[in-house]
Write an enzyme that holds these catalytic residues in place. Sequence first.
Site, PDB file in Angstrom:
ATOM      1  N   ARG A  50       0.858  -1.181   0.000  1.00 40.99           N
ATOM      2  CA  ARG A  50       0.000   0.000   0.000  1.00 40.99           C
ATOM      3  C   ARG A  50       0.897   1.235   0.000  1.00 40.99           C
ATOM      4  O   ARG A  50       1.883   1.298   0.733  1.00 40.99           O
ATOM      5  CB  ARG A  50      -0.939   0.028   1.218  1.00 40.99           C
ATOM      6  CG  ARG A  50      -2.086  -0.969   1.131  1.00 40.99           C
ATOM      7  CD  ARG A  50      -3.069  -0.563   0.060  1.00 40.99           C
ATOM      8  NE  ARG A  50      -4.202  -1.480  -0.060  1.00 40.99           N
ATOM      9  CZ  ARG A  50      -4.260  -2.478  -0.921  1.00 40.99           C
ATOM     10  NH1 ARG A  50      -3.219  -2.726  -1.702  1.00 40.99           N
ATOM     11  NH2 ARG A  50      -5.319  -3.248  -0.998  1.00 40.99           N
TER      12      ARG A  50
ATOM     13  N   ASP B 156       5.384  -0.350  -6.573  1.00 39.21           N
ATOM     14  CA  ASP B 156       4.231  -0.706  -7.401  1.00 39.21           C
ATOM     15  C   ASP B 156       2.990   0.021  -6.906  1.00 39.21           C
ATOM     16  O   ASP B 156       1.922  -0.093  -7.503  1.00 39.21           O
ATOM     17  CB  ASP B 156       3.993  -2.219  -7.377  1.00 39.21           C
ATOM     18  CG  ASP B 156       2.930  -2.662  -8.371  1.00 39.21           C
ATOM     19  OD1 ASP B 156       3.082  -2.349  -9.568  1.00 39.21           O
ATOM     20  OD2 ASP B 156       1.948  -3.306  -7.956  1.00 39.21           O
TER      21      ASP B 156
ATOM     22  N   GLU C 174      -2.015   7.618  -5.421  1.00 36.00           N
ATOM     23  CA  GLU C 174      -2.119   7.061  -6.769  1.00 36.00           C
ATOM     24  C   GLU C 174      -3.499   7.211  -7.404  1.00 36.00           C
ATOM     25  O   GLU C 174      -3.639   7.064  -8.617  1.00 36.00           O
ATOM     26  CB  GLU C 174      -1.727   5.586  -6.765  1.00 36.00           C
ATOM     27  CG  GLU C 174      -2.682   4.677  -6.046  1.00 36.00           C
ATOM     28  CD  GLU C 174      -2.194   3.230  -6.036  1.00 36.00           C
ATOM     29  OE1 GLU C 174      -2.970   2.356  -6.437  1.00 36.00           O
ATOM     30  OE2 GLU C 174      -1.053   2.975  -5.620  1.00 36.00           O
TER      31      GLU C 174
END
Length: 336
Positions: A240, A264, A269
């Site tokens: 996260r 990632d 985001e």
Amino acid sequence: MEIGKPAIAVFDSKSYDRDCLSRASAADKLDLHFHEFRLKPETAFAADGAQAVCVASNDVVNREVLEHLAGSGARLVALRCAGFNNVDLDAAKEFGVAITRVPSYSPHAVAEHTIALILALNRKIHRAFNRVRELNFSLSGLVGFDLCGKTAGILGTGKIGSIVGEILRGFRMRVLAFDPHPNQEWGAQNRIQYVDMSTLARESDLISLHVPLTPETDGIVNEDSLALMKPGVMLINVSRGRLIHTKALITALKSGHIGGVALDVYEEEEGIFFEDLSGKILQDDQLARLLTFPNVLVTAHQAFLTQEALSEIARITVENVLRFVSKQELLEGTVL
């Protein structure tokens, strides 16, 4: 809407979501309505008339949205992910809306992407790829290091973290782990040692994060914990985004204290990841700064993206929706 079939509004749906959900067993018993936009207060009307909605990790399922869903007849929100920090569970209970998730779809998919990030970051694969495409075959600046003999720190040893630890042991790395609920039997079997957080930070050459986002883990990588880490440490996050305090991370990168970062996920985001912004100006200054570092590798929340994982997400989601509308017991472990 098709008469006789339960209507399901699917938000934030990409081509791979539509393909897998449509192909899932018994999906033909549902009237699936796919929306490319996210669920949020301004778009909740798109679920009017649906008995359930299906959402992803960046959809907004707050009190306002849940109140609208309950008022329009939707009684189930099915998450196509494991995390649920975007859902107001208290409001869901108040309005009588059931919440389900997919607690485990393919831990191997996420674990293997973690390893891909570690190898690519260490051996500068992303930089080498871009160079060669421009006919630059120089090796200057592409020096990595052997993983063999180095120390890896695994923060969180659930299904994903434990697989990562086992794979890294295959590289003959020394592996340390921290988890509030340590699996000592697993650790002993794999010669992985549980230690406290500060020991893991001080002794690890690379640290990989595999914990859920909770009040205790929010910003767990911050100015203080970064200062404890070895100079030159590699930091990997596929869990996260908010586990890492981005401003503190940028400061540590600028000082040279952090050797490399592979992400990632990113704390802000929403509205960026999963979208094509190639013709636009990136408005997030912190992400824009991160992308300028040659020792930072970012993928756009794709660790889960394998055929096996997508198929399992679709299977569990469709089965839970069908069970819900037919008033059967929902799949074990999926109800929040």
